[in-house]
Write an enzyme that holds these catalytic residues in place. Sequence first.
Site, PDB file in Angstrom:
ATOM      1  N   ARG A   6      -5.149  -1.558   9.047  1.00 20.94           N
ATOM      2  CA  ARG A   6      -6.330  -2.352   8.706  1.00 20.94           C
ATOM      3  C   ARG A   6      -5.967  -3.469   7.739  1.00 20.94           C
ATOM      4  NH1 ARG A   6      -7.640   2.843   6.760  1.00 20.94           N
ATOM      5  NH2 ARG A   6      -7.097   3.090   4.576  1.00 20.94           N
TER       6      ARG A   6
ATOM      7  N   LEU B  34      10.420 -20.967  -4.615  1.00 21.47           N
ATOM      8  CA  LEU B  34       9.385 -20.099  -4.040  1.00 21.47           C
ATOM      9  C   LEU B  34       8.065 -20.192  -4.808  1.00 21.47           C
ATOM     10  CD1 LEU B  34       8.748 -17.547  -2.169  1.00 21.47           C
ATOM     11  CD2 LEU B  34       9.387 -16.181  -4.163  1.00 21.47           C
TER      12      LEU B  34
ATOM     13  N   ARG C  44     -11.987   2.563  -8.312  1.00 19.32           N
ATOM     14  CA  ARG C  44     -11.059   3.632  -8.724  1.00 19.32           C
ATOM     15  C   ARG C  44     -11.337   4.061 -10.165  1.00 19.32           C
ATOM     16  NH1 ARG C  44      -5.346   2.405  -5.746  1.00 19.32           N
ATOM     17  NH2 ARG C  44      -6.256   1.839  -3.745  1.00 19.32           N
TER      18      ARG C  44
ATOM     19  N   HIS D  91       2.473   3.464  -8.930  1.00 19.51           N
ATOM     20  CA  HIS D  91       2.295   2.037  -9.239  1.00 19.51           C
ATOM     21  C   HIS D  91       3.508   1.512 -10.021  1.00 19.51           C
ATOM     22  CE1 HIS D  91      -1.628   2.282  -7.600  1.00 19.51           C
ATOM     23  NE2 HIS D  91      -2.173   2.951  -8.592  1.00 19.51           N
TER      24      HIS D  91
ATOM     25  N   ASP E 124       0.832  -1.205   0.000  1.00 20.10           N
ATOM     26  CA  ASP E 124       0.000   0.000   0.000  1.00 20.10           C
ATOM     27  C   ASP E 124       0.866   1.253   0.000  1.00 20.10           C
ATOM     28  OD1 ASP E 124      -2.384   1.356  -0.041  1.00 20.10           O
ATOM     29  OD2 ASP E 124      -2.716   1.243   2.125  1.00 20.10           O
ATOM     30  N   GLY E 125       0.317   2.324  -0.567  1.00 21.97           N
ATOM     31  CA  GLY E 125       0.991   3.621  -0.499  1.00 21.97           C
ATOM     32  C   GLY E 125       1.582   4.108  -1.814  1.00 21.97           C
TER      33      GLY E 125
ATOM     34  N   SER F 153      -8.139  -4.510   5.154  1.00 23.31           N
ATOM     35  CA  SER F 153      -8.673  -4.249   3.806  1.00 23.31           C
ATOM     36  C   SER F 153      -9.086  -5.532   3.071  1.00 23.31           C
ATOM     37  CB  SER F 153      -7.670  -3.446   2.966  1.00 23.31           C
ATOM     38  OG  SER F 153      -7.366  -2.223   3.600  1.00 23.31           O
TER      39      SER F 153
ATOM     40  N   TRP G  27       2.980   7.942  -2.476  1.00 23.89           N
ATOM     41  CA  TRP G  27       4.384   8.091  -2.910  1.00 23.89           C
ATOM     42  C   TRP G  27       4.442   9.044  -4.095  1.00 23.89           C
ATOM     43  CZ3 TRP G  27       7.239   7.338  -7.319  1.00 23.89           C
ATOM     44  CH2 TRP G  27       8.627   7.190  -7.172  1.00 23.89           C
TER      45      TRP G  27
HETATM   46  C1  IPE Z   1      -5.432  -2.689  -0.141  1.00 22.66           C
HETATM   47  O1  IPE Z   1      -5.108  -1.376  -0.369  1.00 22.66           O
HETATM   48  C2  IPE Z   1      -5.528  -3.440  -1.442  1.00 22.66           C
HETATM   49  C3  IPE Z   1      -4.263  -3.724  -2.080  1.00 22.66           C
HETATM   50  C4  IPE Z   1      -3.096  -3.505  -1.587  1.00 22.66           C
HETATM   51  C5  IPE Z   1      -4.377  -4.340  -3.383  1.00 22.66           C
HETATM   52  P1  IPE Z   1      -6.218  -0.251  -0.558  1.00 22.66           P
HETATM   53  O2  IPE Z   1      -5.502   1.024  -0.728  1.00 22.66           O
HETATM   54  O3  IPE Z   1      -7.167  -0.646  -1.607  1.00 22.66           O
HETATM   55  O4  IPE Z   1      -6.983  -0.315   0.849  1.00 22.66           O
HETATM   56  P2  IPE Z   1      -7.749   0.787   1.667  1.00 22.66           P
HETATM   57  O5  IPE Z   1      -8.743   1.407   0.750  1.00 22.66           O
HETATM   58  O6  IPE Z   1      -6.744   1.770   2.134  1.00 22.66           O
HETATM   59  O7  IPE Z   1      -8.360   0.045   2.805  1.00 22.66           O
HETATM   60  C1  IPE Z   2      -1.483   0.228  -3.371  1.00 22.31           C
HETATM   61  O1  IPE Z   2      -1.296   1.586  -3.405  1.00 22.31           O
HETATM   62  C2  IPE Z   2      -1.733  -0.369  -4.732  1.00 22.31           C
HETATM   63  C3  IPE Z   2      -3.110  -0.833  -4.949  1.00 22.31           C
HETATM   64  C4  IPE Z   2      -4.068  -0.849  -4.070  1.00 22.31           C
HETATM   65  C5  IPE Z   2      -3.406  -1.330  -6.274  1.00 22.31           C
HETATM   66  P1  IPE Z   2      -2.504   2.613  -3.425  1.00 22.31           P
HETATM   67  O2  IPE Z   2      -2.860   2.893  -4.828  1.00 22.31           O
HETATM   68  O3  IPE Z   2      -3.616   2.137  -2.579  1.00 22.31           O
HETATM   69  O4  IPE Z   2      -1.819   3.883  -2.780  1.00 22.31           O
HETATM   70  P2  IPE Z   2      -2.434   4.893  -1.719  1.00 22.31           P
HETATM   71  O5  IPE Z   2      -2.942   4.064  -0.562  1.00 22.31           O
HETATM   72  O6  IPE Z   2      -3.545   5.625  -2.392  1.00 22.31           O
HETATM   73  O7  IPE Z   2      -1.313   5.772  -1.315  1.00 22.31           O
HETATM   74 MG    MG Z   3      -4.097   2.373  -0.628  1.00 23.71          MG
END
Ligand code: IPE
Ligand code: IPE
Ligand code: MG
Length: 266
Positions: free
Chosen positions: A217, A154, A94, A60, A43-44, A219, A48
Site C-alpha cells: 500500500r 543530492l 501512535r 527506529h 517501513d517495518g 499509506s 524488526w
Molecule cells: C508509512 O508507514 C509511514 C511512514 C513510513 C512514515 P506506516 O507504518 O505508518 O503505514 P501503515 O499504517 O502500515 O499503512
Molecule cells: C516505519 O516503521 C517507521 C515509521 C512509520 C515512523 P513502523 O514503525 O511503521 O514499523 P512497523 O510497520 O510497525 O513494523
Molecule cells: Mg509500519
Amino acid sequence: MSLVTREIQTNFAPHLKDSIEDQKLLERLDLEAIPKHIAIIMDGNGRWAQNRRLPRVAGHRAGIESVREVVETAARLKLNILTLYAFSVENWKRPKTEVTMLMRLLKEFLNRELATLMDNDIKFDTLGRTEELSPSIQRELDLAKNKTSRNHGLLFNVALNYGGRAELVDAFKHLWKKKQNDAQDKLNLDEQAIADCLYTAGLPDPDLLIRTSGELRISNFLLWQIAYSEIWVTKTLWPDFRKKDLFEAILSYQSRERRYGGLSTE
Ligand code: IPE
Ligand code: IPE
Ligand code: MG
C-alpha cells in the site's frame, strides 16, 4: 576493487565498504541510467524490534543506520533526489512515547550527520506540515536546511508530518488564493498549476518508489507525484535495508519499460 566502483567512490565513512555482493550488483548497474528521483516508504521498524523482543523504539534507532547508508549510497550514485517518508500525519495516532522518541531520533540524526551532509555536498529539505512540529525540532530542521542550502549534489528530502491528501488540501488552498489575486484571470487551472502548489513544486516526480516490509500500500505518500512511478516492494524490514537492496531496486527499475500509457517502442 573494480574500476566502476572506484570511479564513483567518494569520501564516505569506511563502514560503507562494499562487500563482494555489493560490488557484483554495482557492476550490473547502468550508471548512466540511474533514476533521478527515488522515494522510499521506510517501513517495518516495529516488526524488526518485535522479532528481537526489543521495544519498538529499538527498531527506529536501528533504522537510522539504514537511512545513513541509503543517503550516502544515493549521493555516491549521483542520484538527484532522494525522498524518505519518515513521519506521516497519521503517525500521531501512535503512543506519545513512541512519537517523542521518533522526534528525538530525528534531532540526533541531524545533529550527528550534518557534517557528512556537508562533506558530500548534500542539500537537506523537508516536505510536510513541519510548522506543526515542536519549536526545537523546527530549529534543528532550519539549521540543517540553511547550512546545506548552497550544496549542489543530492537533494535529501524528508517527508515529516506528511500526508498526500493534506498536501493536496494545502495545494488547493494555495491555488485558491492565487486565483483570487489573479486580477487579469491569467492563471490556467491545469495540472501544472496544481503541481506548482505542491510541497514538491519544481521537482521531478519520483521515477522509483520503494516500500520495505512487504506491505502493498501507499499509506498516503506522494499521491499526486507517483502517478507514473515504478514501484518496487521488498519484504526486507527497514532496519535491514542496505545498499545491496537499493542496487537491486535500481536494477529492477532499469529492466522495465515505462510506457506512460503509450505503446511499447520495441
Ligand atoms: C508509512 O508507514 C509511514 C511512514 C513510513 C512514515 P506506516 O507504518 O505508518 O503505514 P501503515 O499504517 O502500515 O499503512
Ligand atoms: C516505519 O516503521 C517507521 C515509521 C512509520 C515512523 P513502523 O514503525 O511503521 O514499523 P512497523 O510497520 O510497525 O513494523
Ligand atoms: Mg509500519
